[in-house]
Design an enzyme around this catalytic site. Structure first.
Site, PDB file in Angstrom:
ATOM      1  N   ARG B 258       3.353   2.945   7.193  1.00 39.31           N
ATOM      2  CA  ARG B 258       2.258   3.429   6.253  1.00 39.31           C
ATOM      3  C   ARG B 258       1.067   3.753   7.279  1.00 39.31           C
ATOM      4  O   ARG B 258       0.260   2.708   7.460  1.00 39.31           O
ATOM      5  CB  ARG B 258       1.961   2.223   5.218  1.00 39.31           C
ATOM      6  CG  ARG B 258       1.235   2.783   3.931  1.00 39.31           C
ATOM      7  CD  ARG B 258       0.709   1.687   3.178  1.00 39.31           C
ATOM      8  NE  ARG B 258      -0.638   1.184   3.790  1.00 39.31           N
ATOM      9  CZ  ARG B 258      -0.941  -0.038   3.566  1.00 39.31           C
ATOM     10  NH1 ARG B 258      -0.416  -0.883   3.025  1.00 39.31           N
ATOM     11  NH2 ARG B 258      -2.303  -0.238   4.169  1.00 39.31           N
ATOM     12  N   HIS B 262      -3.040   1.676   1.395  1.00 38.35           N
ATOM     13  CA  HIS B 262      -2.002   1.411   0.507  1.00 38.35           C
ATOM     14  C   HIS B 262      -2.390   2.566  -0.599  1.00 38.35           C
ATOM     15  O   HIS B 262      -1.253   2.780  -0.973  1.00 38.35           O
ATOM     16  CB  HIS B 262      -2.220   0.097   0.065  1.00 38.35           C
ATOM     17  CG  HIS B 262      -1.457  -0.078  -1.165  1.00 38.35           C
ATOM     18  ND1 HIS B 262      -0.126  -0.631  -1.232  1.00 38.35           N
ATOM     19  CD2 HIS B 262      -1.910  -0.660  -2.536  1.00 38.35           C
ATOM     20  CE1 HIS B 262       0.348  -0.657  -2.622  1.00 38.35           C
ATOM     21  NE2 HIS B 262      -0.939  -0.762  -3.352  1.00 38.35           N
ATOM     22  N   TYR B 271      -7.725  -5.626   6.750  1.00 35.12           N
ATOM     23  CA  TYR B 271      -6.665  -6.178   7.297  1.00 35.12           C
ATOM     24  C   TYR B 271      -5.882  -5.932   8.605  1.00 35.12           C
ATOM     25  O   TYR B 271      -5.028  -6.439   8.789  1.00 35.12           O
ATOM     26  CB  TYR B 271      -5.833  -6.554   6.205  1.00 35.12           C
ATOM     27  CG  TYR B 271      -5.318  -5.529   5.310  1.00 35.12           C
ATOM     28  CD1 TYR B 271      -3.962  -4.705   5.903  1.00 35.12           C
ATOM     29  CD2 TYR B 271      -6.199  -5.038   4.126  1.00 35.12           C
ATOM     30  CE1 TYR B 271      -3.834  -3.473   5.186  1.00 35.12           C
ATOM     31  CE2 TYR B 271      -5.236  -4.000   3.304  1.00 35.12           C
ATOM     32  CZ  TYR B 271      -4.264  -3.256   3.751  1.00 35.12           C
ATOM     33  OH  TYR B 271      -4.120  -1.983   3.261  1.00 35.12           O
TER      34      TYR B 271
END
Ligand SMILES: Cc1ncc(C[n+]2csc(CCOP(=O)(O)OP(=O)(O)O)c2C)c(N)n1
Ligand SMILES: [Mg+2]
Lengths: 326, 355
Positions: B258, B262, B271
């Site tokens: 990815r 998100h 993160y």
């Protein structure tokens, strides 16, 4: 005393609980490094470490079940479910186990868990992100269902929920997460559970509701005041166990009541309040109890979401109908 | 010692095109079909343009939260290209590549993410499922669709796509188990993009591969390079063939990454840092196929420019159509609640106006 949002007040209460009680542990998806998708656990991993703040795999039934096991062992787990729709996967654990572990073991094992989650609409979220599913849980004896509607009440009620010796479903109206700020001092003082909160006194009509509709009830009360009608506004705050006395006392005074919630009408928790009013409250009523709720249809996607919500206009219309009686 | 080994397993990884575009023979026959390669390439380019537009629309308040598939375009593109029209797709929320490949229109996709239910009423693949937002909850549906095919002796297959995070849920294990017990014509395709929001693959499961979860259910599991559209098409195609001819289910773990946030609600920098992400840009599927085709003499600068221009034009026209689609009357929220609206709801509908 800093002004904080509701979600910051949650964070504050969680931090306080972690600091005060070594048995408190937080668990949930993305609550660690990310600080929760709404940031309700922001900074807590850094302060309390990965043994107090646990990122879980993606598994809601597991989160609820693991919390029950931790609780039976003397921990006080506070689990975050990322959105209320995903707590439906926890129903088995919550209904079959959390709610009745104390009864099943005659008090030998207990279940002091808090399952907290955002609920409700109004943030233009994707499908399945705007649930008002409280009535799925209010019919479960053994569960407390709590839903704050301001930063200060979120702080005080969450601390109370964590300290409570039994399972609590703690619902956080997502539309209120950042909509208002108020001063919340990190005193560690909990609010009482099981109490309705009278937010505004008035002698003419009672507006009773919880969560995301509370600001709408207050707005309606201001309009009514301009029209010469004084509304009493009651934030139910703890749905189960219900503080019916406060509501009955209000209606004994006003004789009229509008119950508001975002969830659908049929079988919504407003029906329980209406039933109490139709029972012990019947002789006080001067007008039929009005309910202003979400419609009995699947919550529409964001384009039509607002039309589904109990708006200030709908609350006012219901209040005017009630006031027109007798 | 009174013990003996009773079970062993091995998980194979398939890759036909290396990250730099180099061929790793023997290649499947279709890898020399220039027209097919161009179709796959153009499809991935389109998905990337679509995702970029959708994110831009969200950023300017004209679309809801959106989950881009940046870097993962080969998974759905390869899978959909291997399906037959009569098969059924059960997608997750990041499967625009597969859905568009199945014939869902860009306008439908935009309507859905713009908050309009009409986006799930696909004009094309009428039996395909709508996007599943509750993670993994659609995997049992896929087993049910496959069971229907089996009970009716139809040569059709259900294909279900979901993420690495989804493999942690009970729904996944339950469906996997049923698929094994009943030998269902089902292909379960994991888009392992290495992240479930902020949770990396390494803390999602202690298993070495996600593919090996199949072994516990008695079905074959394998890995495929999810950035190699040729490999995805080949392995999903083989699994579909096998299922279609009574050979039972397969779990395929497509390894990809990815590259973006998100969703538009997420800030991945909280993160993971850019240094973690940037190496994966060297593995992404579109440049990889382009390099491969260039090396075969099957691509050119003109074709590249045409692919980009065509994608931009098609995306723009879908966007314009979307922005020009008026929202429906509020009363329409009752239109498909039941086959026949009960009187109680009919009166609520009236409250919303009689449109
Ligand atoms: C049952 C459920 N829990 C939580 C969520 C919130 N959520 C949306 S996507 C996601 C992560 C999914 O990760 P993965 O399965 O790897 O798919 P990806 O997003 O990476 O494509 C989460 C936790 C959800 N949609 N459904
Ligand atoms: Mg993932």
């Amino acid at each position: 005393m800093p002004d904080v949002t509701l979600v910051q007040a949650i964070d504050l209460a969680l931090g306080r609980a972690l600091a005060d009680d070594p048995t408190v542990v937080l668990l949930g998806e993305d609550i660690g490094t990310d600080g929760g998708v709404f940031r309700a656990t922001d900074g807590l991993l850094a302060r309390y470490g990965a043994e107090r703040v646990l990122d879980t795999p993606l598994a809601e039934a597991g989160i609820a079940g693991v919390s029950i096991g931790l609780a039976a062992q003397g921990f006080r787990p506070v689990a975050e479910i990322q959105f209320m729709a995903f707590a439906y996967a926890c129903l088995d654990q919550m209904i079959n186990h959390a709610a009745r572990l104390r009864t099943r073991t005659q008090g030998r094992l207990t279940c002091p868990i808090v399952l907290r989650m955002p609920c409700g609409g109004g943030i233009h979220a994707p499908e399945h992100h705007s649930e008002s599913g409280e009535a799925c849980f209010t019919n479960v004896p053994g569960l407390r269902v709590v839903i704050p509607s301001s930063p200060a009440r979120a702080y005080g009620l969450l601390l109370a929920a964590i300290r409570d010796p039994d399972p609590v479903l703690f619902l956080e109206p997502a539309r209120l997460y950042r909509s208002q700020r108020e001063a919340v001092e990190d005193t560690g003082i909990a609010l009482p559970l099981d109490r309705c909160i009278v937010l505004r006194e008035g002698a003419d009509i009672a507006l009773v509701g919880w969560g995301g509709v509370v600001p709408d009830m207050l707005a309606a009360a201001r309009v009514l005041a301009d029209q010469g009608t004084e509304a009493e506004v009651i934030d139910v705050a703890t749905l189960v166990p219900l503080d019916a006395d406060t509501i009955l006392a209000s209606v004994a005074k006003t004789g009229r009541c509008v119950v508001c919630h975002e969830a659908a009408l049929t079988g919504g928790f407003g029906a329980e309040i209406a039933a109490r009013l139709a029972g012990p409250g019947l002789l006080s009523l001067l007008a039929p109890v009005e309910r202003v709720t979400g419609y009995d249809t699947v919550l529409p996607l964001p384009r039509l979401e607002e039309a589904h919500r109990p708006s200030v206009a709908r609350i006012l219309a219901a209040a005017h109908r009630a006031l027109a009686h007798g | 010692m009174p013990t003996e080994p009773v079970a062993r397993f091995q998980i194979e990884l398939t890759r036909f095109v290396a990250a730099d575009g180099a061929a790793l023979p023997p290649l499947p026959d279709f890898a020399t079909d220039e027209k097919l390669l161009a179709t796959l390439y153009r499809a991935m380019v389109f998905v990337r343009a679509f995702d970029a537009k959708a994110v831009a629309l969200q950023r300017t308040g004209r679309l809801g939260t959106y989950a881009s598939s940046l870097g993962q375009e080969a998974v759905g593109t390869g899978a959909a290209s291997a399906m037959r029209p009569e098969d059924v797709l059960l997608p997750s929320f990041r499967d625009q590549a597969a859905m568009l490949g199945r014939g869902v229109t860009p306008l439908e996709m935009l309507l859905y993410w713009g908050g309009d239910e009409r986006g799930s009423d696909f004009a094309g693949p009428r039996q395909d499922f709508p996007i599943s937002v509750p993670v993994a909850s659609h995997i049992p549906h896929a087993a049910g669709v496959a069971l229907a095919f089996k009970l009716r002796h139809e040569k059709r297959v259900a294909l279900c796509i979901f993420g690495d995070g989804a493999t942690s849920k009970g729904d996944f294990y339950e469906a996997l188990n049923m698929a094994g017990v009943w030998q269902l014509p089902l292909v379960m395709l994991i888009n392992n993009n290495q992240w479930a929001i902020s949770v990396p693959r390494s803390t999602q499961s202690a298993a070495q591969t996600l593919a090996q979860k199949a072994i516990a259910a008695g079905i074959p599991g394998e890995q495929v390079d999810g950035n190699d559209v040729i490999a995805v098409r080949d392995r999903v195609g083989k699994a579909l063939d096998k299922a279609r001819t009574g050979g039972g289910p397969t779990l395929i773990e497509a390894l990809t990454y990815r590259l973006g946030d998100h969703t538009t609600s997420d800030d991945a920098r909280r993160y993971r840092d850019d240094a973690t992400v940037s190496p994966h840009w060297h593995e992404e599927p579109i440049a990889r196929l382009r390099q491969f085709m260039l090396a075969q003499g099957a691509w050119s600068r003109e074709r590249e420019e045409a692919a980009l221009a065509d994608a931009a034009t098609a995306v723009d026209s879908a966007m314009e159509e979307y922005l020009a689609t008026p929202k429906r009357p509020a009363a329409s929220m009752f239109d498909h609640l039941f086959a026949t609206l009960p009187p109680g709801q009919a009166s609520q509908r009236t409250e919303l106006g009689d449109a």
